[in-house]
Enzyme design. Structure first.
Site, mmCIF file in Angstrom:
data_model
loop_
_atom_site.group_PDB
_atom_site.id
_atom_site.type_symbol
_atom_site.label_atom_id
_atom_site.label_comp_id
_atom_site.label_asym_id
_atom_site.label_seq_id
_atom_site.Cartn_x
_atom_site.Cartn_y
_atom_site.Cartn_z
ATOM 1 N N TYR A 64 0.821 -1.219 0.000
ATOM 2 C CA TYR A 64 0.000 0.000 0.000
ATOM 3 C C TYR A 64 0.855 1.269 0.000
ATOM 4 O O TYR A 64 0.331 2.364 -0.207
ATOM 5 C CB TYR A 64 -0.951 0.046 1.219
ATOM 6 N N HIS A 92 0.914 -11.624 2.419
ATOM 7 C CA HIS A 92 -0.180 -10.922 1.725
ATOM 8 C C HIS A 92 -0.869 -11.826 0.697
ATOM 9 O O HIS A 92 -2.094 -11.896 0.621
ATOM 10 C CB HIS A 92 0.380 -9.668 1.047
#
Ligand SMILES: NC(=O)c1ccc[n+]([C@@H]2O[C@H](COP(=O)([O-])OP(=O)(O)OC[C@H]3O[C@@H](n4cnc5c(N)ncnc54)[C@H](OP(=O)(O)O)[C@@H]3O)[C@@H](O)[C@H]2O)c1
Length: 270
Positions: free
Chosen positions: A47, A104
């Site tokens: 991010y 992730h």
């Protein structure tokens, strides 16, 4: 704040998702969320906002009460890369320790046992308190729980009424792992859905609130994202009403195979 217990680890049942939040706005939103009662913040290396998330957590003055999750990106799963990138995440966040560190996305090019070995090392070295996974299927959960030397406390997966995730949720429960729902309001798609709106009206709530309530009432952790302060308040105001069994069942009937997050590197979904 209500929590979900996973192998003794208590994860606050609502957190703020931060994908796509950037710069000063991100730091301010994180700080506001914590002031409003959020005790769980979700970020990731991908991010590119760990620095701002850390700033917001520090500015709130409540670091000790907040669970901060970050996630290792799929290109960093070889042990040496993982260690280096996680230490960089910790430095960006400017935290004493990461509370929850997740893989992730699975990456079939790196043996899972090697990645989990490095994740366990991060825990043993005090870089993270807990470890877990994200986007793992039933088969991957089987493999991961077999080879991990440390308990895996959660699987973060796409979860909302428009996608049937019963199989993977059952597998998480079987392994004693918390389910963390990402895209819990279907990227805003809950708003405007006729059934969710109708049920909301009966409770004096909005459709997104009904959607989030449907998840937390099943013991699923939710991490809705918003860039708007008023929606921070709206999304956390879901603990003063309950859906009936009939409403819970009706909402489950909205499943229509709507998967929002799907990449070329996604595993073969259940
Ligand atoms: N592990 C993974 O692979 C993965 C993948 C995706 C997401 N995530 C995590 O999960 C978090 C949440 O998922 P998401 O961002 O995909 O989707 P989401 O939280 O379901 O939806 C976010 C969208 O809904 C809007 N929204 C928020 N609250 C609302 C409300 N009360 N009424 C109407 N619209 C509302 C937001 O717009 P405004 O900003 O305009 O409010 C935003 O466009 C992410 O931020 C990230 O932390 C993880």
């Amino acid at each position: 704040m209500q929590t979900v217990d996973a192998k003794g680890f208590k994860l606050p049942i609502i957190g703020l998702g931060t994908w796509d939040l950037r710069g000063r706005d991100c730091a301010r939103l994180v700080e506001q969320a914590i002031r409003l009662g959020y005790r769980h913040i979700d970020t990731a290396q991908m991010y590119d906002n760990e620095r701002e998330v850390g700033e917001g957590v520090h500015a709130s003055g409540r670091r000790a009460e907040v669970t901060v999750t970050t996630k290792v990106q799929p290109t960093m799963l070889a042990p040496h890369d993982l260690e280096r990138s996680v230490k960089a995440s910790l430095a960006k966040l400017r935290l004493d320790v990461i509370d929850l560190l997740l893989i992730h996305w699975p990456n079939p090019r790196v043996p899972l046992a090697e990645t989990l070995g490095a994740m366990a090392k991060m825990k043993r070295e005090g870089i993270t308190r807990q470890i877990g996974v994200s986007n793992f299927t039933v088969a991957l959960l089987e493999e991961a729980t077999k080879v991990s030397s440390e308990p895996l406390v959660c699987n973060q997966i796409e979860c909302h009424p428009f996608l049937d995730q019963d199989k993977v949720i059952a597998a998480c429960r079987q392994h004693g792992m918390a389910v963390v729902a990402y895209s819990p309001i279907a990227r805003g798609g809950a708003k405007g859905d006729a059934l969710l709106e109708k049920i909301g009206k009966a409770h004096g709530k909005t459709a997104p609130q009904v959607c989030l309530r449907w998840l937390v009432q099943q013991g699923i952790v939710v991490i809705p994202r918003t860039s708007k302060r008023e929606r921070l308040e709206e999304n956390i105001a879901i603990f003063d009403f309950a859906l009936t069994d009939a409403e819970m069942t009706a909402i489950a009937g909205l499943a229509r195979g709507e998967r929002i997050v799907d990449w070329t590197w996604s595993p073969k979904w259940d």
